[in-house]
Scaffold this active site. Structure first.
Site, PDB file in Angstrom:
ATOM      1  N   HIS A 127       0.815  -1.222   0.000  1.00 45.23           N
ATOM      2  CA  HIS A 127       0.000   0.000   0.000  1.00 45.23           C
ATOM      3  C   HIS A 127       0.845   1.268   0.000  1.00 45.23           C
ATOM      4  O   HIS A 127       0.339   2.348  -0.299  1.00 45.23           O
ATOM      5  CB  HIS A 127      -0.978  -0.003   1.196  1.00 45.23           C
ATOM      6  CG  HIS A 127      -0.340   0.248   2.523  1.00 45.23           C
ATOM      7  ND1 HIS A 127      -0.037  -0.768   3.402  1.00 45.23           N
ATOM      8  CD2 HIS A 127       0.048   1.394   3.138  1.00 45.23           C
ATOM      9  CE1 HIS A 127       0.491  -0.254   4.496  1.00 45.23           C
ATOM     10  NE2 HIS A 127       0.556   1.054   4.360  1.00 45.23           N
ATOM     11  N   ASP A 157       0.288  -7.760   1.588  1.00 38.83           N
ATOM     12  CA  ASP A 157       0.617  -6.336   1.623  1.00 38.83           C
ATOM     13  C   ASP A 157       2.124  -6.129   1.575  1.00 38.83           C
ATOM     14  O   ASP A 157       2.677  -5.284   2.280  1.00 38.83           O
ATOM     15  CB  ASP A 157       0.024  -5.665   2.867  1.00 38.83           C
ATOM     16  CG  ASP A 157       0.050  -4.139   2.765  1.00 38.83           C
ATOM     17  OD1 ASP A 157       0.079  -3.625   1.629  1.00 38.83           O
ATOM     18  OD2 ASP A 157       0.062  -3.471   3.811  1.00 38.83           O
ATOM     19  N   SER A 229       5.048   2.022   7.845  1.00 42.43           N
ATOM     20  CA  SER A 229       4.738   0.898   6.966  1.00 42.43           C
ATOM     21  C   SER A 229       5.963   0.450   6.193  1.00 42.43           C
ATOM     22  O   SER A 229       6.639   1.263   5.556  1.00 42.43           O
ATOM     23  CB  SER A 229       3.638   1.279   5.981  1.00 42.43           C
ATOM     24  OG  SER A 229       2.384   1.191   6.574  1.00 42.43           O
TER      25      SER A 229
END
Length: 389
Positions: A127, A157, A229
């Site tokens: 993402h 992811d 992230s």
């Protein structure tokens, strides 16, 4: 009899006098007993207040080992937005109002990544780089490198980037899987603040965030914020145990609940993407849930195995004759513990492989075989997160 009673009374008086003397000596000359034990060559008395395992005063050593391998990622993308264009002339505004138009604007996503190969491969979250037109990577030593996407896997992811740079510090993977209670450090680029370290523990392992996914996650209370992230979750030795991916925040009335992709899972995804450009998973073509158990049976809430809830038409499961309400107990040579265990084993099987399946149908044993195919693309569902960092 009188002689024995006299002897006991004498011994009792000696014990009382000895205890009183020891109390007085310990009160006025503390430490004398320990010095006497040392003089006589006896082992020292253990300190009951001392902890069994002393925690290190600093984790700077672990950070020094891992931090150079963590990079900042700046992913730029073009976003098209619709808007109302107003006329400059007030009269035209009154007569015609505005016109609907579309304009493009540049948007930048902040994230983190981990250098996992001297050849320039970087692991990050899907993402972070999704739909990006330009990706820049800031290295620990200040160098900036342009990155290209080698491949991505939306289900976990994860994404693999490639940078062209030399003398890259490669992170080392932990040899042992993390355990609940282990100290972990999250390193990344939260809110664009560059290298930041937060500390916590492993809260749980094997967390299932998506009922249809075969992957599991590490739960931690180490602070993970926007920009973390793709960053590294490392142990107290600076070895990689996970890739930080998302947090559940205050919108869900939660605090200190973050998740990371286990390093072992990330390594398998990395190897497949580097080799083939994508991740291949086996697929049986059925949905499962826990096996229910009657409340008055005295058994746990869910029994061993997986209960089939749905079978996709034309799938390997349908061709094998598997039906809803079947209970699958064994796949190949492995017993099935629960639905998550079945999904992991199923996805690990190479497409085209024929496996034996055993279970119960209406209480009677049955056996069949199925030839697994490649799992079709799946849309990744969020597990009620406040946001993905």
């Amino acid at each position: 009899m009188k002689h024995a009673a006299g002897t006991l009374a004498f011994l009792a008086r000696c014990v009382v006098i000895g205890l009183a003397a020891a109390f007085v000596i310990g009160l006025f000359w503390p430490g004398s007993g320990e010095r006497l034990r040392v003089r006589l060559g006896l082992p020292a008395t253990p300190d009951a207040s001392a902890p069994g395992i002393a925690a290190p005063a600093s984790y700077a050593g672990a950070v020094a080992v891992a931090a150079p391998s963590v990079v900042n990622i700046y992913a730029n993308k073009i976003v098209n937005e619709r808007a109302i264009k107003m006329y400059d002339n007030p009269i035209l505004q009154q007569l015609l109002g505005g016109t609907l138009t579309t304009y493009a604007r540049r948007e930048q996503t902040l994230g983190s990544g981990v250098i996992v190969s001297a050849q320039g491969y970087v692991l990050t979250n899907y993402h972070v780089i999704a739909h990006a037109t330009d990706i820049q990577v800031l290295l620990y030593d200040g160098r900036v490198a342009k990155a290209t996407v080698v491949g991505s896997d939306e289900e976990t992811d994860l994404a693999v980037l490639k940078i062209d740079a030399g003398n890259l510090p490669v992170i080392r993977l932990a040899e042992q899987k993390p355990r609940p209670g282990d100290v972990v450090l999250a390193i990344g680029n939260p809110l664009g603040l560059n290298q930041t370290v937060t500390m916590g523990i492993v809260s749980a392992v094997g967390r299932q965030l998506n009922g249809s996914s075969a992957e599991d996650f590490i739960q931690t209370d180490a602070a993970i914020n926007l920009g973390n992230s793709g960053g590294a979750l490392v142990n107290a030795d600076g070895r990689l145990v996970g890739i930080n991916t998302l947090l559940i925040g205050k919108a869900a009335n939660a605090e200190g609940i973050g998740f990371a992709i286990p390093a072992g899972t990330a390594k398998k995804v990395l190897d497949q993407i580097v080799a083939t450009g994508h991740v291949v998973r086996g697929w049986l073509g059925a949905d499962y849930t826990f096996v229910p158990v009657a409340a008055n049976s005295g058994l746990p809430a869910a029994a061993r195995g997986a209960l089939v809830t749905d079978v996709y038409p034309g799938s390997p499961a349908a061709q094998a004759g598997i039906q809803p309400h079947d209970i699958l107990l064994r796949i190949g040579d492995d017993d099935i513990r629960d639905p998550s265990d079945l999904r992991r084993r199923e996805s690990a099987i190479k497409p085209g492989t024929t496996v034996e399946l055993s279970g119960l149908r209406n209480g009677s044993p049955f056996h069949t075989s199925a030839t697994l195919t490649e799992r079709p693309p799946m849309s990744m569902e969020a597990a009620t997160p406040e946001s993905t960092p």
